[in-house]
Design an enzyme around this catalytic site. Structure first.
Site, PDB file in Angstrom:
ATOM      1  N   HIS A  11      -0.361   9.074  -8.159  1.00 24.47           N
ATOM      2  CA  HIS A  11      -0.557   8.313  -9.441  1.00 24.47           C
ATOM      3  C   HIS A  11      -1.255   7.139  -9.430  1.00 24.47           C
ATOM      4  O   HIS A  11      -1.571   6.629  -8.121  1.00 24.47           O
ATOM      5  CB  HIS A  11       1.130   7.516  -9.571  1.00 24.47           C
ATOM      6  CG  HIS A  11       1.805   6.847  -8.509  1.00 24.47           C
ATOM      7  ND1 HIS A  11       1.625   5.525  -8.334  1.00 24.47           N
ATOM      8  CD2 HIS A  11       2.487   7.210  -7.319  1.00 24.47           C
ATOM      9  CE1 HIS A  11       2.047   5.036  -7.290  1.00 24.47           C
ATOM     10  NE2 HIS A  11       2.641   6.064  -6.731  1.00 24.47           N
ATOM     11  N   ASP A  46      -0.444   2.088  -2.153  1.00 25.95           N
ATOM     12  CA  ASP A  46       0.704   3.150  -2.631  1.00 25.95           C
ATOM     13  C   ASP A  46       0.259   2.928  -4.180  1.00 25.95           C
ATOM     14  O   ASP A  46       0.622   1.996  -4.884  1.00 25.95           O
ATOM     15  CB  ASP A  46       1.991   2.792  -2.382  1.00 25.95           C
ATOM     16  CG  ASP A  46       3.050   3.381  -3.349  1.00 25.95           C
ATOM     17  OD1 ASP A  46       2.614   4.475  -3.803  1.00 25.95           O
ATOM     18  OD2 ASP A  46       4.293   2.871  -3.409  1.00 25.95           O
ATOM     19  N   GLU A  80       4.525   6.323 -12.518  1.00 21.52           N
ATOM     20  CA  GLU A  80       5.399   6.767 -11.212  1.00 21.52           C
ATOM     21  C   GLU A  80       6.323   5.609 -10.775  1.00 21.52           C
ATOM     22  O   GLU A  80       7.591   5.773 -10.441  1.00 21.52           O
ATOM     23  CB  GLU A  80       4.495   7.379 -10.329  1.00 21.52           C
ATOM     24  CG  GLU A  80       5.308   7.806  -9.180  1.00 21.52           C
ATOM     25  CD  GLU A  80       6.000   6.905  -7.948  1.00 21.52           C
ATOM     26  OE1 GLU A  80       6.595   7.569  -7.330  1.00 21.52           O
ATOM     27  OE2 GLU A  80       5.422   5.878  -7.986  1.00 21.52           O
ATOM     28  N   GLU A  81       5.617   4.166 -10.833  1.00 25.37           N
ATOM     29  CA  GLU A  81       6.426   3.328 -10.062  1.00 25.37           C
ATOM     30  C   GLU A  81       7.619   2.908 -10.904  1.00 25.37           C
ATOM     31  O   GLU A  81       8.473   1.992 -10.596  1.00 25.37           O
ATOM     32  CB  GLU A  81       5.505   1.962  -9.952  1.00 25.37           C
ATOM     33  CG  GLU A  81       4.239   1.992  -9.056  1.00 25.37           C
ATOM     34  CD  GLU A  81       4.983   2.116  -7.381  1.00 25.37           C
ATOM     35  OE1 GLU A  81       6.243   2.224  -7.425  1.00 25.37           O
ATOM     36  OE2 GLU A  81       4.177   2.391  -6.630  1.00 25.37           O
ATOM     37  N   HIS A  89       5.268  -1.292  -0.449  1.00 29.12           N
ATOM     38  CA  HIS A  89       5.348  -2.256  -1.566  1.00 29.12           C
ATOM     39  C   HIS A  89       5.525  -3.772  -1.238  1.00 29.12           C
ATOM     40  O   HIS A  89       5.770  -4.527  -1.808  1.00 29.12           O
ATOM     41  CB  HIS A  89       7.106  -2.153  -1.992  1.00 29.12           C
ATOM     42  CG  HIS A  89       6.851  -0.848  -3.052  1.00 29.12           C
ATOM     43  ND1 HIS A  89       7.922  -0.570  -3.905  1.00 29.12           N
ATOM     44  CD2 HIS A  89       5.933   0.402  -3.093  1.00 29.12           C
ATOM     45  CE1 HIS A  89       7.534   0.688  -4.487  1.00 29.12           C
ATOM     46  NE2 HIS A  89       6.666   1.266  -3.996  1.00 29.12           N
TER      47      HIS A  89
END
Length: 388
Positions: free
Chosen positions: A72, A189, A223-224, A324
């Site tokens: 993503h 990420d 995606e998040e 994160h």
């Protein structure tokens, strides 16, 4: 098989470039444009959805059962909730991340009038003013505010700047690429996963080796926030391998070196056969790997299954510390993942029945049911037995 050569310099340079382009969920147009231009440069066919997800394809010796990788483009971020009377901004997070990691972050606010920089601060930010009050302030999005780097002492001032409720706030990544191979940054990420896919794709193109079947390279944009690969698969895709981060932390088996293969996430186990194929490819090609189970984690693969896609799914990851937050990974894991991608793309198709969406039981898969041999001693245990 012989692993394809992965251009490490290209991988690192691409990751740097990806990190330079802000892309919180809902604000991914420029990163989609960047990736599209890179696919054009590599000479790879691609198409873009209405909202900006990308589906690239390398033609294989056969078209079905097609395989796909997915990563993503979107990252965590924030959004303006309120224009406060003190001239600062109340925020809500985009994606799930703690305000603990927001405190002190440098940001860019994207308003219709232009972009402004700023800093996320706790409501009590100065020890000279609040003394021990700064240590007693709770952690949470209700206890932080964004200070804009422009004259803004009231809500009216913010209005005059053109800042409004709903404006997107990107968090500066502050990347560091260390000589020992470690990479520290926000938003690894999943920009590291995107860089892995592009590096593997480059290796495939330059080797002029034809994949066993068509290989799709999917780049999603939400995606998040849980949407992920809900609407980008084609009916020909039988297997979907998500590339994302694996959380290396106490109680987890993930590692910042090698490939971490996820056996399950919060939505349940990944496909038995595809997951074990990933592990076997690592063994056959001497790629360091370990397995892990993620209890509070989901990926593009989960959203595809929940959307009704009848595909086998696997999740292969780079171990990441402090996911994160201020994340850290190692280039060894990224290279290992890219190698595994090329190995899978060139590997034979064992489940030929997967070329059809519906079929009889002929060629259907089997899973072991016999009792294990319990008489093996350490002296007689076969070499090469799996160690996860």
């Amino acid at each position: 098989m012989t692993l394809l050569n992965i251009d490490i310099d290209y991988l690192a340079k691409t990751l740097r470039s990806l990190l330079e382009v802000p892309s919180p969920t809902g604000y991914t147009d420029e990163l989609a444009r960047f990736v599209s231009k890179e696919l054009e440069r590599l000479g790879v066919f691609y198409e873009v959805t209405r909202r900006g997800a990308i589906r690239a394809r390398l033609d294989g010796a056969k078209s079905k059962p097609a395989r796909a990788f997915v990563a993503h483009l979107d990252t965590l971020g924030a959004q303006v909730k309120t224009l406060k009377e003190n001239g600062r901004l109340e925020l809500v997070p985009i994606g799930h991340w703690s305000a603990r990691f927001a405190e002190g972050a440098r940001t860019t606010i994207f308003s219709e009038s232009g972009a402004y920089t700023g800093t996320i601060l706790p409501l009590k930010a100065s020890g000279h003013t609040f003394n021990e009050g700064i240590d007693n302030l709770p952690v949470g999005w209700d206890y932080v505010e964004l200070r804009v780097d422009a004259y803004s002492k009231s809500a009216d001032d913010l209005h005059r700047l053109g800042i409004d409720i709903g404006d997107i706030v990107a968090i500066d990544p502050a990347p560091e690429f260390l000589e020992n191979g470690f990479i520290v940054s926000r938003h690894l990420d999943n920009k590291a996963g995107v860089a892995v896919m592009l590096a593997a794709l480059k290796a495939m193109v330059e080797s002029e080796t034809k994949p066993t079947v068509d290989i799709f390279w999917l780049f999603t944009i939400a995606e998040e926030t849980g949407h992920g690969a809900t609407s980008i698969l084609t009916p020909d895709i039988a297997s979907l391998v998500a590339i994302d981060n694996g959380t290396s932390a106490p109680g987890q088996n993930s590692d910042e070196f090698g490939v971490t293969i996820a056996m399950a996430d919060q939505t349940g186990p990944f496909d038995y056969h595809l997951t074990r194929k990933m592990a076997q490819l690592c063994r056959d090609n001497e790629i360091k790997f370990q397995k892990d189970v993620f209890r509070y984690y989901r990926s593009d693969a989960a959203s595809a299954i929940e959307a009704g896609a009848d595909v086998r799914t696997a999740l292969i990851t780079f171990g990441i510390d402090a996911s994160h937050g201020y994340e850290r990974i190692h280039m060894h894991a990224l290279r290992s993942l890219a190698e595994l991608c090329t190995g899978y793309a060139l590997s034979p198709v064992e489940i030929k029945r997967d070329a059809r969406e519906f079929a009889g039981m002929k060629g259907f898969t089997t899973q072991p049911t016999e009792d294990a041999d319990q008489d093996l001693s350490p002296e007689t245990e076969e070499p090469g037995a799996e160690a996860s």
